[in-house]
Design an enzyme around this catalytic site. Structure first.
Site, PDB file in Angstrom:
ATOM      1  N   TYR A 155      -2.925  13.432 -14.007  1.00  0.00           N
ATOM      2  CA  TYR A 155      -4.109  12.611 -13.891  1.00  0.00           C
ATOM      3  C   TYR A 155      -5.329  13.273 -13.780  1.00  0.00           C
ATOM      4  CZ  TYR A 155       0.103  10.071 -11.596  1.00  0.00           C
ATOM      5  OH  TYR A 155       1.112   9.454 -11.678  1.00  0.00           O
ATOM      6  N   PRO A 199       0.812  -1.376   0.115  1.00  0.00           N
ATOM      7  CA  PRO A 199      -0.105  -0.144  -0.066  1.00  0.00           C
ATOM      8  C   PRO A 199       0.902   1.304  -0.275  1.00  0.00           C
ATOM      9  CG  PRO A 199       0.302  -0.752   2.437  1.00  0.00           C
ATOM     10  CD  PRO A 199       1.049  -1.883   1.309  1.00  0.00           C
ATOM     11  N   GLY A 200       0.520   2.018  -0.790  1.00  0.00           N
ATOM     12  CA  GLY A 200       1.162   3.676  -0.525  1.00  0.00           C
ATOM     13  C   GLY A 200       0.028   4.621  -0.266  1.00  0.00           C
ATOM     14  N   TYR A 211       1.978  10.972  -3.821  1.00  0.00           N
ATOM     15  CA  TYR A 211       2.214  11.554  -5.168  1.00  0.00           C
ATOM     16  C   TYR A 211       2.386  12.977  -5.203  1.00  0.00           C
ATOM     17  CZ  TYR A 211       1.451   6.492  -5.506  1.00  0.00           C
ATOM     18  OH  TYR A 211       1.824   5.088  -5.340  1.00  0.00           O
ATOM     19  N   CYS A 243       5.043  28.755 -15.918  1.00  0.00           N
ATOM     20  CA  CYS A 243       4.642  29.191 -17.249  1.00  0.00           C
ATOM     21  C   CYS A 243       4.170  28.027 -18.065  1.00  0.00           C
ATOM     22  CB  CYS A 243       5.748  29.915 -17.893  1.00  0.00           C
ATOM     23  SG  CYS A 243       6.272  31.437 -16.791  1.00  0.00           S
ATOM     24  N   GLU A 244       2.987  27.482 -17.609  1.00  0.00           N
ATOM     25  CA  GLU A 244       2.442  26.490 -18.709  1.00  0.00           C
ATOM     26  C   GLU A 244       0.930  26.607 -18.310  1.00  0.00           C
ATOM     27  OE1 GLU A 244       3.580  23.748 -20.022  1.00  0.00           O
ATOM     28  OE2 GLU A 244       5.783  24.087 -19.545  1.00  0.00           O
TER      29      GLU A 244
HETATM   30  C1  PLP Z   1       2.832   2.447  -7.145  1.00  0.00           C
HETATM   31  C2  PLP Z   1       3.032   1.120  -6.619  1.00  0.00           C
HETATM   32  C3  PLP Z   1       2.420   0.534  -5.571  1.00  0.00           C
HETATM   33  C4  PLP Z   1       1.572   1.592  -4.557  1.00  0.00           C
HETATM   34  O1  PLP Z   1       0.402   1.934  -5.145  1.00  0.00           O
HETATM   35  P1  PLP Z   1      -0.655   2.870  -4.277  1.00  0.00           P
HETATM   36  O2  PLP Z   1      -1.727   3.184  -5.283  1.00  0.00           O
HETATM   37  O3  PLP Z   1       0.120   4.085  -3.742  1.00  0.00           O
HETATM   38  O4  PLP Z   1      -0.906   2.044  -3.241  1.00  0.00           O
HETATM   39  C5  PLP Z   1       2.365  -0.724  -5.184  1.00  0.00           C
HETATM   40  N1  PLP Z   1       3.001  -1.518  -5.884  1.00  0.00           N
HETATM   41  C6  PLP Z   1       3.609  -1.570  -6.985  1.00  0.00           C
HETATM   42  C7  PLP Z   1       4.353  -2.336  -7.894  1.00  0.00           C
HETATM   43  C8  PLP Z   1       3.599   0.091  -7.630  1.00  0.00           C
HETATM   44  O5  PLP Z   1       4.139   0.405  -8.717  1.00  0.00           O
END
Ligand code: PLP
Length: 434
Positions: A320, A278-279, A388, A359-360
């Site tokens: 995105y 998880p990120g 991110y 400047c974009e």
């Molecule tokens: C980016 C990534 C994650 C984390 O994704 P989240 O949406 O931030 O949870 C996990 N595994 C891999 C291989 C990734 O590239």
């Protein structure tokens, strides 16, 4: 959701008044809440406790070593995608046996660095990469573990094209058919032991269903592979769990777990290891970006609120089409937000584009956004910016990057200082004949 709340019309990070903090630190600034970061990690760990997973926090979502350390101290492993991230994981004190290393383009130097560090698993993205890692491990007289990244050909229709990775047509992993041949060919290598399956189907994913589909396919594959004599000891189900960019938009960790855990039980019972990556679900709600209004400008019928931050500090809106809730840090009682949503219905809101100084024309944080009236000097908070955000910031237009502040109760600590002009040119100060 998080610990960024209004008290009497004033935004606080936990017990720290954001306007007071901005007086001391200046703007723009990233502010993180320890309680939120740890809370999201803990809820995920509790939700999946039955299968006792290794939770490899995805460093690429938010890599400040002080934040990573808080998670490592709670037992988190790390998911890295470069040698630089591995370096961060080491500085954060993460256990190397709980590190997984993903990415399609690992260099020889990075592979050696990871073998030396004795990481847990390389996530293998292609045949050519497998051969290279195996050859390097052999040269080094070392053994490493490989998890084959399998592309299960599922996708959440709500995931943006630029962050969908689970379809056949992406550059990541190999499809199921190729995975079978992969194991036939490489499954008995002595130096790179192919003993795990890795999935990561994209991000953010707003329901358990895509995971259920992907894991079901992966488990079928594992059954087949075992019948052919391959030992599969770990299943990495990836990351991509959603975050609350709007109030209550993301399922609770327990909601994902409820549908996913029953699938994983037999694998776990048979001695297998479960890995999560998880990120954003941990980092996103843990951070906000604070900017100061510089100017208000009318362009035709459009109102622009120009702030001292933008795409160079938070590129998600333009990259995105991402939504971030944005609101002044100090508001009249009638404008205290009762929730965070795209459509706010209070009286007296004005529709504005919130743009930066770059400047974009792509330098915007929000378009056609209802906002309480603001004036030059007011602070705006960009919520759910912890993931991110800072990690994707740049020095484009030679603007120094903002500082990062960690709040813990009523205490605030600078965990990355504001860049200065010298930082912009430091690497250019000396020239060398090559
Ligand atoms: C980016 C990534 C994650 C984390 O994704 P989240 O949406 O931030 O949870 C996990 N595994 C891999 C291989 C990734 O590239």
């Amino acid at each position: 959701m998080d610990a960024f709340n209004y008290r009497n019309g004033q935004l606080f990070a936990e017990d720290v008044n954001i306007d007071d903090l901005a007086q001391r630190v200046g703007t723009p600034m990233y502010v993180y809440s320890r309680k939120t970061l740890e809370g999201h990690y803990d809820r995920l760990a509790q939700a999946f406790a039955e299968v006792d997973p290794i939770i490899c926090y995805s460093i690429k979502s938010c890599g400040n070593i002080h934040l990573c350390k808080l998670l490592a101290d709670r037992g988190a492993g790390m998911d890295v995608v470069s040698g630089g991230e591995l370096y961060r994981a080491q500085l954060a004190g993460a256990s190397m046996s709980k590190v997984v290393y993903a990415g399609v383009g690992k260099t020889d130097a990075e592979i050696r660095q990871a073998i030396e560090a004795k990481i847990g698993w390389f996530n293998i993205e292609s045949e050519a990469e497998f051969e290279n890692i195996a050859a390097i491990a052999k040269q080094m007289g070392a053994k490493a573990n490989g998890a084959l990244r399998v592309n299960p050909d599922v996708a959440d229709p709500k995931t943006h094209a630029k962050t969908a990775t689970g379809k056949k047509e992406t550059k990541f992993g190999v499809d199921i058919e190729r995975a079978r041949r992969f194991f036939e060919h490489y499954g008995r290598d002595k130096h790179l032991r192919l003993n795990a399956i890795h999935l990561h189907i994209g991000s953010p994913i707003y329901s358990a269903e895509p995971y259920v589909l992907a894991i079901t396919k992966a488990l079928e594959l594992i059954d087949e592979l075992r019948k052919q004599g391959h030992e599969i000891t770990a299943l990495d189900i990836g990351g991509g769990f959603a975050a609350d960019y709007e109030s209550s938009a993301a399922p609770e960790a327990a909601t994902y777990a409820k549908d996913i855990i029953p699938l994983l039980h037999p694998f776990k019972k048979a001695g297998g290891t479960i890995i999560l990556e998880p990120g954003r679900t941990i980092a996103a709600n843990s951070g906000v970006l604070i900017g100061r209004v510089q100017y208000i400008k009318m362009g035709g019928s459009k109102k622009f609120v120009i702030v001292d931050t933008g795409m160079h500090h938070l590129i998600r809106p333009t990259l995105y089409d991402a939504f971030h809730f944005i609101w002044p840090t100090k508001v009249a009682p009638m404008h205290v937000p009762t929730g965070r949503s795209k459509t706010m219905t209070q009286q007296g809101l004005e529709t504005s584009d919130i743009v930066g100084p770059i400047c974009e024309s792509g330098d915007f944080l929000a378009k056609d956004r209802p906002l309480p009236p603001v004036a030059r000097g007011d602070l705006l908070c960009v919520f759910t910016a912890g993931a991110y955000g800072m990690v994707m910031s740049s020095n484009y237009n030679a603007v120094p990057r903002p500082p990062e502040v960690l709040v813990d109760g009523s205490k605030a600590t600078l965990i990355r200082k504001r860049e200065v002009y010298e930082d912009l040119v430091a690497a250019e100060r000396t020239t060398t004949a090559v």
